[in-house]
Design an enzyme around this catalytic site. Structure first.
Site, mmCIF file in Angstrom:
data_model
loop_
_atom_site.group_PDB
_atom_site.id
_atom_site.type_symbol
_atom_site.label_atom_id
_atom_site.label_comp_id
_atom_site.label_asym_id
_atom_site.label_seq_id
_atom_site.Cartn_x
_atom_site.Cartn_y
_atom_site.Cartn_z
ATOM 1 N N ASP A 37 3.917 -4.320 -2.196
ATOM 2 C CA ASP A 37 3.104 -4.118 -1.018
ATOM 3 C C ASP A 37 1.601 -4.808 -1.812
ATOM 4 O O ASP A 37 1.369 -4.820 -2.442
ATOM 5 C CB ASP A 37 2.940 -2.940 -1.060
ATOM 6 C CG ASP A 37 2.325 -2.175 0.479
ATOM 7 O OD1 ASP A 37 1.333 -2.598 0.248
ATOM 8 O OD2 ASP A 37 2.793 -0.705 1.168
ATOM 9 N N GLN A 101 3.363 5.688 10.021
ATOM 10 C CA GLN A 101 3.945 4.026 10.007
ATOM 11 C C GLN A 101 3.162 3.033 10.717
ATOM 12 O O GLN A 101 2.501 2.841 11.874
ATOM 13 C CB GLN A 101 5.552 4.476 11.081
ATOM 14 C CG GLN A 101 5.865 2.880 10.297
ATOM 15 C CD GLN A 101 7.657 2.966 11.145
ATOM 16 O OE1 GLN A 101 8.112 3.965 12.203
ATOM 17 N NE2 GLN A 101 8.437 2.187 11.083
ATOM 18 N N HIS A 107 12.030 -0.026 6.315
ATOM 19 C CA HIS A 107 11.415 0.060 5.123
ATOM 20 C C HIS A 107 11.017 1.289 4.512
ATOM 21 O O HIS A 107 10.411 2.102 4.637
ATOM 22 C CB HIS A 107 10.085 -0.913 4.890
ATOM 23 C CG HIS A 107 8.758 -0.419 5.400
ATOM 24 N ND1 HIS A 107 8.303 -0.120 6.852
ATOM 25 C CD2 HIS A 107 7.768 0.817 5.116
ATOM 26 C CE1 HIS A 107 7.310 0.206 7.357
ATOM 27 N NE2 HIS A 107 6.795 0.805 6.176
ATOM 28 N N HIS A 109 9.090 2.951 0.951
ATOM 29 C CA HIS A 109 8.206 2.762 -0.396
ATOM 30 C C HIS A 109 8.085 3.274 -1.703
ATOM 31 O O HIS A 109 8.914 4.445 -1.342
ATOM 32 C CB HIS A 109 6.767 3.565 0.274
ATOM 33 C CG HIS A 109 6.379 3.217 1.147
ATOM 34 N ND1 HIS A 109 5.239 2.066 1.623
ATOM 35 C CD2 HIS A 109 6.409 3.179 2.461
ATOM 36 C CE1 HIS A 109 4.881 2.079 2.557
ATOM 37 N NE2 HIS A 109 5.135 2.334 3.578
HETATM 38 P P1 5GP Z 1 4.246 1.656 7.072
HETATM 39 O O1 5GP Z 1 2.548 2.335 7.106
HETATM 40 O O2 5GP Z 1 4.778 1.016 8.331
HETATM 41 O O3 5GP Z 1 4.843 3.006 6.100
HETATM 42 O O4 5GP Z 1 3.401 0.398 5.613
HETATM 43 C C1 5GP Z 1 3.939 -0.346 6.364
HETATM 44 C C2 5GP Z 1 3.770 -1.158 3.820
HETATM 45 O O5 5GP Z 1 2.753 -2.791 4.774
HETATM 46 C C3 5GP Z 1 1.787 -0.608 3.959
HETATM 47 O O6 5GP Z 1 1.942 0.452 3.068
HETATM 48 C C4 5GP Z 1 1.210 -2.100 3.960
HETATM 49 O O7 5GP Z 1 0.252 -2.342 2.540
HETATM 50 C C5 5GP Z 1 2.121 -3.151 4.314
HETATM 51 N N1 5GP Z 1 1.831 -4.293 4.094
HETATM 52 C C6 5GP Z 1 1.099 -4.669 5.448
HETATM 53 N N2 5GP Z 1 1.487 -5.710 6.080
HETATM 54 C C7 5GP Z 1 1.814 -6.396 4.438
HETATM 55 C C8 5GP Z 1 1.686 -7.681 4.200
HETATM 56 O O8 5GP Z 1 1.364 -8.476 4.735
HETATM 57 N N3 5GP Z 1 2.194 -8.054 3.661
HETATM 58 C C9 5GP Z 1 2.541 -7.061 2.924
HETATM 59 N N4 5GP Z 1 4.108 -7.016 1.569
HETATM 60 N N5 5GP Z 1 2.555 -5.694 2.529
HETATM 61 C C10 5GP Z 1 2.772 -5.436 3.917
#
Ligand code: 5GP
Length: 145
Positions: A37, A101, A107, A109
């Site tokens: 991440d 999200q 995905h 974590h």
């Molecule tokens: P969500 O909030 O949807 O559960 O998690 C999305 C995750 O993707 C977040 O923890 C954020 O830090 C990560 N993330 C967002 N954009 C990118 C990116 O461009 N590359 C990577 N490796 N992680 C990302």
């Protein structure tokens, strides 16, 4: 974005799968991909995604998708434990913007936790890419063959 919506094939994780956006990759198999991440909530924060599924969240996913994603999640979590020796490992998955999200490609974590360190803010500061590469090398080295 709520629980309902249309999968956007231009989302950042879809671009990472296709190699159109950069990522510090940890490991992959025919169905899944694990990478660091880039806005980590702790040292070693990793993500696991499915390569082909267009599920935006857990509710939309086929059981086989969940099986392969969780199997890779366990594999990476075990390697994170061996590599970084955390006191705990948080496994999380958000469904819909109100639940936290931000990327609408299913995905999971993997967030290592240490007893004396508070959890970083979700989506806060961007990591140093060289640091992420070093962590990925440490974790990859402990993946089962
Ligand atoms: P969500 O909030 O949807 O559960 O998690 C999305 C995750 O993707 C977040 O923890 C954020 O830090 C990560 N993330 C967002 N954009 C990118 C990116 O461009 N590359 C990577 N490796 N992680 C990302």
């Amino acid at each position: 974005m709520s629980l309902d919506g249309v999968y956007d094939s231009q989302n950042i994780f879809a671009k990472i799968v296709r190699g159109e956006a950069p990522a510090v990759r940890l490991c992959e198999d025919a169905d899944t991909l694990a990478f660091m991440d880039v806005f980590p909530q702790s040292r070693g924060h990793a993500l696991v995604i499915h390569r082909r599924s267009t599920a935006r969240n857990l509710l939309e996913a086929e059981p086989e998708t969940l099986t392969s994603v969780m199997s890779m999640t366990q594999r990476v979590a075990r390697a994170v434990r061996l590599a970084l020796n955390p006191d705990g490992i948080m496994i999380s998955q958000f469904n819909g913007a109100p639940a936290g999200q931000t990327v609408f490609h299913l995905h999971v974590h993997i967030i290592p936790r240490w007893a004396d360190q508070p959890l970083g803010r979700h989506g806060a500061g961007m990591a140093d890419i060289e640091d992420l590469k070093a962590l990925a090398a440490q974790i990859s080295a402990r993946l089962p063959a």
